[in-house]
Design a protein around this motif. Structure first.
Motif, PDB file in Angstrom:
ATOM      1  N   ARG A 209      -1.701 -12.849  11.727  1.00  0.00           N
ATOM      2  CA  ARG A 209      -2.494 -12.171  12.768  1.00  0.00           C
ATOM      3  C   ARG A 209      -2.316 -12.862  14.109  1.00  0.00           C
ATOM      4  O   ARG A 209      -2.116 -12.221  15.132  1.00  0.00           O
TER       5      ARG A 209
ATOM      6  N   GLY B 138     -11.057  -8.308  11.649  1.00  0.00           N
ATOM      7  CA  GLY B 138     -10.091  -7.769  10.699  1.00  0.00           C
ATOM      8  C   GLY B 138     -10.697  -7.675   9.320  1.00  0.00           C
ATOM      9  O   GLY B 138     -11.840  -8.073   9.099  1.00  0.00           O
TER      10      GLY B 138
ATOM     11  N   ILE C 166      -7.450  -5.095   3.062  1.00  0.00           N
ATOM     12  CA  ILE C 166      -7.330  -3.717   2.579  1.00  0.00           C
ATOM     13  C   ILE C 166      -7.137  -3.729   1.066  1.00  0.00           C
ATOM     14  O   ILE C 166      -7.828  -3.047   0.334  1.00  0.00           O
TER      15      ILE C 166
ATOM     16  N   LYS D  74      -2.656  -7.124   1.816  1.00  0.00           N
ATOM     17  CA  LYS D  74      -2.493  -6.136   2.878  1.00  0.00           C
ATOM     18  C   LYS D  74      -3.765  -6.224   3.717  1.00  0.00           C
ATOM     19  O   LYS D  74      -4.867  -6.042   3.206  1.00  0.00           O
ATOM     20  N   ARG D  75      -3.600  -6.534   4.992  1.00  0.00           N
ATOM     21  CA  ARG D  75      -4.745  -6.759   5.877  1.00  0.00           C
ATOM     22  C   ARG D  75      -4.624  -5.896   7.130  1.00  0.00           C
ATOM     23  O   ARG D  75      -3.571  -5.362   7.432  1.00  0.00           O
ATOM     24  N   ARG D  76      -5.726  -5.806   7.858  1.00  0.00           N
ATOM     25  CA  ARG D  76      -5.719  -5.093   9.138  1.00  0.00           C
ATOM     26  C   ARG D  76      -6.616  -5.829  10.119  1.00  0.00           C
ATOM     27  O   ARG D  76      -7.552  -6.517   9.723  1.00  0.00           O
TER      28      ARG D  76
ATOM     29  N   LEU E 236       3.043  -3.603   9.233  1.00  0.00           N
ATOM     30  CA  LEU E 236       3.205  -2.381   8.449  1.00  0.00           C
ATOM     31  C   LEU E 236       2.980  -1.127   9.277  1.00  0.00           C
ATOM     32  O   LEU E 236       3.654  -0.124   9.096  1.00  0.00           O
ATOM     33  N   ASN E 237       1.984  -1.191  10.188  1.00  0.00           N
ATOM     34  CA  ASN E 237       1.602   0.027  10.897  1.00  0.00           C
ATOM     35  C   ASN E 237       0.841  -0.323  12.173  1.00  0.00           C
ATOM     36  O   ASN E 237       0.132  -1.324  12.228  1.00  0.00           O
TER      37      ASN E 237
ATOM     38  N   GLU F  55      -5.218  -0.444  15.934  1.00  0.00           N
ATOM     39  CA  GLU F  55      -5.321  -1.035  14.604  1.00  0.00           C
ATOM     40  C   GLU F  55      -3.923  -1.418  14.138  1.00  0.00           C
ATOM     41  O   GLU F  55      -2.989  -0.625  14.219  1.00  0.00           O
TER      42      GLU F  55
ATOM     43  N   GLN G 129      -1.814  -3.099  10.862  1.00  0.00           N
ATOM     44  CA  GLN G 129      -1.805  -3.493   9.450  1.00  0.00           C
ATOM     45  C   GLN G 129      -0.618  -4.418   9.217  1.00  0.00           C
ATOM     46  O   GLN G 129       0.470  -4.192   9.748  1.00  0.00           O
ATOM     47  N   TYR G 130      -0.853  -5.443   8.400  1.00  0.00           N
ATOM     48  CA  TYR G 130       0.191  -6.426   8.139  1.00  0.00           C
ATOM     49  C   TYR G 130       0.006  -7.023   6.743  1.00  0.00           C
ATOM     50  O   TYR G 130      -1.008  -6.801   6.086  1.00  0.00           O
TER      51      TYR G 130
END
Length: 145
Positions: free
Chosen positions: A8, A54, A57, A65-67, A110-111, A136, A138-139
């Motif tokens: 992050r 954060g 997920i 998988k986090r955001r 990721l996004n 947002e 995601q990683y």
């Protein structure tokens, strides 16, 4: 024992570096995680990047998988402040999409999605115009066994 920063932190640093290097934002003050409203009064044109909370997920094994979200603010105190803040916000968005697109190709992100776009903040007097966007991200974060 040496410590390292989280993915992050690295993503946020990549965003700040991209904003600082973007020719469309040359000469504009960029403030990371402002702690006081007075720090927003540092120039005629200011870009603010503030990390938001954060969350996890999912956790399949050691690959979480986090955001997290970032809030970007484009502040202008020029005569045509509303028009200028809008143009700054567009330049910031283009820069973020480009920088994060590169991190997506490197499998570090990721996004990326823009979720909220606002043009005023209740209780904040900036003596100009502001355009806010929430992004947002995601990683994946690896965890040791």
């Amino acid at each position: 024992m040496a410590t390292t920063n989280s993915p992050r932190w690295a993503i946020l640093q990549a965003i700040i570096s991209a904003l600082q290097a973007d020719p469309a934002l040359a000469g504009i003050t960029i403030i990371r995680n402002p702690r006081h409203a007075s720090s927003l009064a540092k120039g005629e044109r200011v870009i603010v990047v503030k990390r938001q909370p954060g969350s996890l997920i999912e956790k399949p094994g050691q690959q979480e998988k986090r955001r997290f979200a970032i809030l970007t603010g484009a502040i202008s105190r020029k005569v045509d402040a509303d028009q200028d803040a809008d143009a700054l916000a567009l330049a910031v968005g283009n820069c973020l999409r480009k920088a994060l697109g590169l991190l997506i190709k490197q499998n570090k992100v990721l996004n990326l999605s823009e979720s909220i776009d606002e043009s005023e903040v209740e209780g904040l007097d900036i003596d100009g115009a502001i355009e806010l966007s929430t992004w947002e991200i995601q990683y994946i974060q690896s965890r040791p066994l």
